[in-house]
Write an enzyme that holds these catalytic residues in place. Structure first.
Site, mmCIF file in Angstrom:
data_model
loop_
_atom_site.group_PDB
_atom_site.id
_atom_site.type_symbol
_atom_site.label_atom_id
_atom_site.label_comp_id
_atom_site.label_asym_id
_atom_site.label_seq_id
_atom_site.Cartn_x
_atom_site.Cartn_y
_atom_site.Cartn_z
ATOM 1 N NE ARG A 97 -35.129 -13.584 -50.054
ATOM 2 C CZ ARG A 97 -36.098 -14.466 -49.972
ATOM 3 N NH1 ARG A 97 -36.491 -15.141 -51.021
ATOM 4 N NH2 ARG A 97 -36.727 -14.681 -48.832
ATOM 5 C CE LYS A 132 -23.395 -15.733 -25.949
ATOM 6 N NZ LYS A 132 -23.501 -17.083 -25.341
ATOM 7 C CE LYS A 164 -20.975 -12.770 -19.178
ATOM 8 N NZ LYS A 164 -21.563 -13.222 -20.454
ATOM 9 C CD GLU A 199 -20.500 -15.132 -16.006
ATOM 10 O OE1 GLU A 199 -21.220 -15.111 -17.022
ATOM 11 O OE2 GLU A 199 -19.267 -15.305 -16.047
ATOM 12 C CG ASP A 220 -22.325 -18.742 -16.837
ATOM 13 O OD1 ASP A 220 -23.270 -18.747 -17.643
ATOM 14 O OD2 ASP A 220 -21.153 -19.002 -17.160
#
Length: 295
Positions: A97, A132, A164, A199, A220
């Protein structure tokens, strides 16, 4: 990938799955039973994670032998035999597994990445991942992106400066800070080897950022038409990265706008594990074989 990192991750996964041993295999199978198993593809894809699968077998029992017939990064069809495993039956079943979980997830990432890369063929845009990722699995998932023909963004918050929207909101919150001047001051503090990315989410922000001499400007959630205009405004003064709203239906049009990089969080944060299976054939045992016993 460093072999030690692979072993560390797999060791933790095995301990999670069988902290006090595999009581089912111990109860049902004779200790001397041997097994062979074929790793089969239930659907087409791109292989990634063979080292993790083999480590799951090896770290469970040094007597298990694993042989892959294709290498990471190679594509395969449904029904392809990917590998063969042989060794003590109890151990093969104990490792199954964990080995499959890692191999299926990483092959799913590699397969999805390859789809995105195919959609950008003929353009200069490279497909890259994001942060992410699954906590603890970042190095493995980013390896899978490379197996699929993609590239990696910064590995962590420690690798590069990436300002950002929230950073810029705090930086300019009193309304008196000149953005170009502020970014130039940041640039002056950084080592010459440190990449600096900023960004923007509007076309009218581009000039102030480009004038600061940053390395990459991320556009973005721009529409394709806005991306074309953004590439023109930047005019080679920085690399151009497109982010937001990227999927298999939109990535081709985004790539054709002339951007250099397309970052895709979906490569790792929402990918589906590939359907792979381990078909085990336990060798016949002598008639007087005894079953295992729990102590």
């Amino acid at each position: 990938m460093e072999p030690a990192a692979v072993d560390t991750l797999v060791t933790a996964a095995l301990a999670e799955d069988a902290p006090w041993g595999d009581i089912t295999s111990t109860a049902l199978l004779p200790a001397h039973a041997q097994a062979t198993a074929q790793l089969m593809a239930r659907e087409p894809g791109v292989l990634s994670g063979s080292a993790f699968f083999a480590a799951a077998m090896r770290l469970t029992d040094a007597g298990i032998r694993t042989r892959f017939f294709i290498e990471d990064g190679e594509s395969f069809d449904a029904g392809t035999r990917l590998a063969e495993v042989s060794g003590p039956a109890r151990s093969v079943l104990t490792a199954e597994r964990v080995g499959l979980n890692l191999l299926q997830r990483l092959s799913g990432i590699a397969t999805e990445t390859a789809r995105y890369v195919a959609e950008t063929e003929g353009t200069k845009a490279r497909i890259v991942d994001t942060r992410k990722t699954t906590p603890g699995l970042r190095f493995a998932e980013r390896y899978a992106v490379r197996c699929g023909g993609g590239h990696n963004h910064r590995f962590s918050l420690s690798d590069a400066v990436m300002a950002k929207d929230n950073h810029l909101a705090v930086l300019t919150q009193n309304g008196t800070v000149d953005l170009t001047h502020a970014l130039r001051q940041v640039r002056a503090k950084l080592p010459h080897t440190m990449h600096f990315e900023v960004e923007v989410d509007r076309l009218d922000q581009i000039e102030a950022v480009a004038a600061a001499g940053v390395d990459t400007i991320m556009l973005d959630n721009f529409s394709p038409a806005e991306l074309v205009e953004g590439v023109k405004l930047i005019d080679g003064r920085a690399l151009v990265e497109a982010s937001g709203g990227v999927n298999l239906e939109t990535v081709g049009a985004i790539a054709r706008t002339g951007v250099d990089v397309i970052s895709v969080g979906a490569l790792t944060h929402s990918v589906r594990a590939l359907d792979l299976g381990l078909d085990i054939d336990v060798e016949p045992q002598p008639a007087d074989s005894t079953m295992g016993a729990l102590g």
